[in-house]
Structures are given as C-alpha cells and as structure tokens.
Motif scaffolding. Structure first.
Motif, mmCIF file in Angstrom:
data_model
loop_
_atom_site.group_PDB
_atom_site.id
_atom_site.type_symbol
_atom_site.label_atom_id
_atom_site.label_comp_id
_atom_site.label_asym_id
_atom_site.label_seq_id
_atom_site.Cartn_x
_atom_site.Cartn_y
_atom_site.Cartn_z
ATOM 1 N N ALA A 29 32.000 41.622 -21.615
ATOM 2 C CA ALA A 29 31.771 41.600 -20.167
ATOM 3 C C ALA A 29 30.327 41.189 -19.852
ATOM 4 N N VAL A 30 29.378 41.714 -20.601
ATOM 5 C CA VAL A 30 27.969 41.364 -20.390
ATOM 6 C C VAL A 30 27.741 39.908 -20.776
ATOM 7 N N ARG A 31 28.313 39.486 -21.887
ATOM 8 C CA ARG A 31 28.180 38.088 -22.331
ATOM 9 C C ARG A 31 28.707 37.140 -21.249
ATOM 10 N N GLU A 32 29.841 37.475 -20.670
ATOM 11 C CA GLU A 32 30.427 36.641 -19.608
ATOM 12 C C GLU A 32 29.544 36.639 -18.369
ATOM 13 N N VAL A 69 20.298 43.960 -30.112
ATOM 14 C CA VAL A 69 20.905 44.631 -28.958
ATOM 15 C C VAL A 69 22.361 44.178 -28.858
ATOM 16 N N LEU A 70 23.268 45.142 -28.864
ATOM 17 C CA LEU A 70 24.688 44.818 -28.787
ATOM 18 C C LEU A 70 25.052 44.298 -27.400
ATOM 19 N N VAL A 89 14.472 45.434 -23.224
ATOM 20 C CA VAL A 89 15.558 46.373 -22.906
ATOM 21 C C VAL A 89 16.081 47.048 -24.165
ATOM 22 N N GLN A 90 16.589 48.250 -23.971
ATOM 23 C CA GLN A 90 17.186 48.990 -25.081
ATOM 24 C C GLN A 90 18.681 48.698 -25.203
ATOM 25 N N VAL A 135 18.715 34.153 -23.250
ATOM 26 C CA VAL A 135 18.858 35.599 -23.056
ATOM 27 C C VAL A 135 19.713 36.179 -24.176
ATOM 28 N N LEU A 136 20.851 35.550 -24.432
ATOM 29 C CA LEU A 136 21.770 36.059 -25.454
ATOM 30 C C LEU A 136 21.152 35.988 -26.852
#
Length: 82
Positions: free
Chosen positions: A47-50, A42-43, A71-72, A33-34
C-alpha cells in the motif's frame, strides 16, 4: 491557415513534452524515495509502495525524499508536519 495549424500543433506537442517530463521526474523521485528506504532497511508494504509510486506531486515527493533519510517506518513519511 497552415501557419496557425502548425503553431497550434507545436503548442500541443510542447504541452505533451512538458507533461511527459513532469511524469518522468515524478517517477524518478518516487523511485529515489523507495530506494532510500530500501537501502536503510525500512520495510515498505504494498500500500505504501503504491502510494509513493502513484504520486505525481513533485513537492510532496520532494518532502518524502527528504524524510526517507530519517524516518523509522515507511508510514512516517506521511505524518503531517506540525
């Protein structure tokens, strides 16, 4: 009695192997995913990475992996379908 103990140890060992496989699969899916988000530019904030990295639910990670292609924003991964 020795046979029962050996059998029990085998069951426990198998359980740990299965658990380890699931954790490895979850870790690989999260990395996928990352990487997809990164490849698309996509930045992803910390918090999202965790949130992605700590998820162990293979079904959820599969949904996020599919969404990562379209996703945007990274937050869009988490929008409930509806």
């Amino acid at each position: 009695m020795s046979t029962s103990l050996s059998h029990f140890r085998g069951i426990v060992a198998e359980s740990f192997r299965d658990e380890g496989r699931e954790e490895g699969t979850a870790r690989e899916r999260a990395l996928s995913v990352l990487r997809t988000l990164d490849h698309r530019g996509v930045l992803v904030d910390d918090a999202v990475r965790e949130r992605i990295s700590s998820c162990q639910d293979l079904r959820v990670l599969g949904t996020w992996a599919d969404r990562a292609f379209t996703v945007q924003t990274a937050d869009d991964l988490f929008v409930p379908e509806g």
